[in-house]
Design an enzyme around this catalytic site. Structure first.
Site, short mmCIF file in Angstrom:
data_model
loop_
_atom_site.label_atom_id
_atom_site.label_comp_id
_atom_site.label_asym_id
_atom_site.label_seq_id
_atom_site.Cartn_x
_atom_site.Cartn_y
_atom_site.Cartn_z
N ASP A 123 0.87 -1.17 0.00
CA ASP A 123 0.00 0.00 0.00
C ASP A 123 0.91 1.22 0.00
OD1 ASP A 123 -2.15 1.85 0.50
OD2 ASP A 123 -3.26 0.22 1.43
N ASP B 297 -10.41 -1.74 2.82
CA ASP B 297 -9.27 -1.32 2.01
C ASP B 297 -8.08 -2.21 2.38
OD1 ASP B 297 -7.59 -0.11 0.27
OD2 ASP B 297 -7.61 1.86 1.24
N ALA B 298 -8.05 -3.36 1.73
CA ALA B 298 -7.13 -4.43 2.15
C ALA B 298 -6.06 -4.72 1.11
CB ALA B 298 -7.94 -5.70 2.40
N LYS B 299 -6.32 -4.33 -0.13
CA LYS B 299 -5.37 -4.53 -1.24
C LYS B 299 -4.83 -5.95 -1.25
CE LYS B 299 -4.45 0.40 -1.67
NZ LYS B 299 -5.11 0.98 -0.50
N ARG B 300 -5.74 -6.91 -1.14
CA ARG B 300 -5.37 -8.31 -1.16
C ARG B 300 -5.25 -8.81 -2.59
NH1 ARG B 300 -4.72 -6.82 3.67
NH2 ARG B 300 -5.49 -8.03 5.42
#
Lengths: 276, 276
Positions: free
Chosen positions: A96, B91-94
């Site tokens: 991120d 909002d984890a951006k996995r």
């Protein structure tokens, strides 16, 4: 753990095996389900059965996260139980903007904050340098950056050809190797073909590569070892399902050991043959 | 939440504001630290103060994960407290291979497994289609795919030019829009320049865009609204620090409301002007 310490472990154990702890509560042997923390009990038995045969453990964070807060407790207990001579990998594929990656680094590297301190974390490269750098600020901690993944969808973007004449995943290797050296930065490389491994080694000759996809995902350990090995081995080859789910019965740990033993025996040979 | 329901909320509240709950225990007002769950108490006060002015809340998962299991409890309580008429974003951006992304989907969408069920999750595109599809199997749940991020490092790979004559982030838009339609797939687009927004809208005319970087990160709400808005608004504009840390004193919630109010007032005007 430093690169030298890792290489020493590899030489001592004659192994560059990483055991993937993709522990799914829905897949572990039924007799464990009555225990207080079945996931931890499963991992404990797997670790007891394999820790002399492997140099690394890689819990895939998704499997723990899927269980909510109690999954994180199982993860923390598992990490605590992994012997200190084994390189621990949080397979989290995080990434991120800078201030947020700092928080992810706290989550996986700072025991006083989160209760956990892994040796390394897997990171996705899409957001670039400032998404990776915060992890490198922790002493003796590693980033394992996704370069070429072995899944079908890996081809969607990683293999696209750039105007400058290289592919996206190679550009990731080329650019990122300036963010940290081979003492701090490894790469996930799901390549098993000789040609690809040669090209990758030309870009990052000294880096460790974490290679998934040997075993259940069908890669060849021989090819990976022959074309991927460098002077400090430079390989961590992961097997998850092939080892931990070798049996679904009460003998699961014993069978896991048998599978790990087969791979370690092969690895001992390749270290003799291919270590440069 | 469906696209129609989201658009209805936008029309009712005359707002397309998303409040980012990047709640850092080190930054919240000191008087909260004596409570049992300071992070939740902070979020609760922010939500009470802003929920009539925004249509969405976006906890950044890193901030909770950094606190270990108790952070996940604060996150679950926060999600429970977010009013049902607000679109919730993990909002984890996995993003991982298929069977692993299924587990991440369980973590954020399946309340019976993890205790949480968000409306949506942010996902990194690097591992391609099979890393995204498992999230789309959950009914009425959304994937918000990273396309163009606003951080400095975003340029490292997202803006590279491909041999076929387009840039990586545009290729991500072009390819992924076949994985799901605009009822299930949104994009993170950190663009604030007219030219870029026009190009993006040409590729994904109907999709919602989650736009960070207005406020603390310096973007212009006017430009975003003028060039990004479509017939169903198609925008969720996020502000995190500018709202939640507007004051570090006991008046933090009041000041947060003032900041949210300023943005909402502007948004009401732009909806009148630019909704097509």
């Amino acid at each position: 753990m430093t690169k030298t310490e890792l290489f020493n472990q590899i030489k001592t154990k004659k192994s560059y095996l990483c055991v993937g702890l993709d522990t799914d509560i829905k897949k572990i042997p039924k007799h464990l389900l009555s225990s207080e923390d079945p996931v931890f009990e499963f991992n404990k038995a797997i670790i007891d059965a394999t820790s002399d045969l492997c140099v690394s453990y890689k819990p895939n964070i998704a499997f723990y996260e899927a269980m909510g807060p109690k999954g994180w407790q199982s993860l923390a207990k598992t990490l605590e139980y992994i012997p200190k001579d084994c390189f621990s990998i949080a397979d989290a594929k995080r990434g991120d903007i800078g201030n947020t990656s700092s928080l992810y680094a706290r989550a996986f590297f700072d025991k006083s904050a989160s209760g956990m301190s892994f040796d390394s974390i897997t990171v996705a490269p899409y957001m670039g340098k400032d998404s990776v750098s915060p992890f490198l600020e922790f002493e003796n901690k590693w980033v394992i950056l996704l370069a070429l993944t072995s899944n079908e969808g890996g081809k969607d973007f990683q293999n696209l050809e750039l105007a400058e004449g290289t592919e996206v995943y190679k550009k990731v290797l080329e650019v990122s190797k300036n963010w940290g050296d081979s003492e701090r930065l490894m790469y996930v490389v799901g390549a098993t073909r000789a040609e690809k491994l040669r090209e990758i080694r030309a870009i990052v000759p000294d880096s460790f590569l974490l290679v998934p996809g040997v075993g259940a995902q069908g890669g060849s350990l021989f090819e990976v070892s022959k074309y991927g090995m460098n002077a400090t081995c430079g390989l961590l080859v992961n097997s998850s399902r092939g080892i931990i789910y070798a049996s679904s019965g009460e003998d699961f740990a014993e069978k896991a050991r048998e599978e790990a033993q087969k791979i370690q025996t092969e690895m001992a040979e390749y270290l003799d043959q291919f270590l440069k």
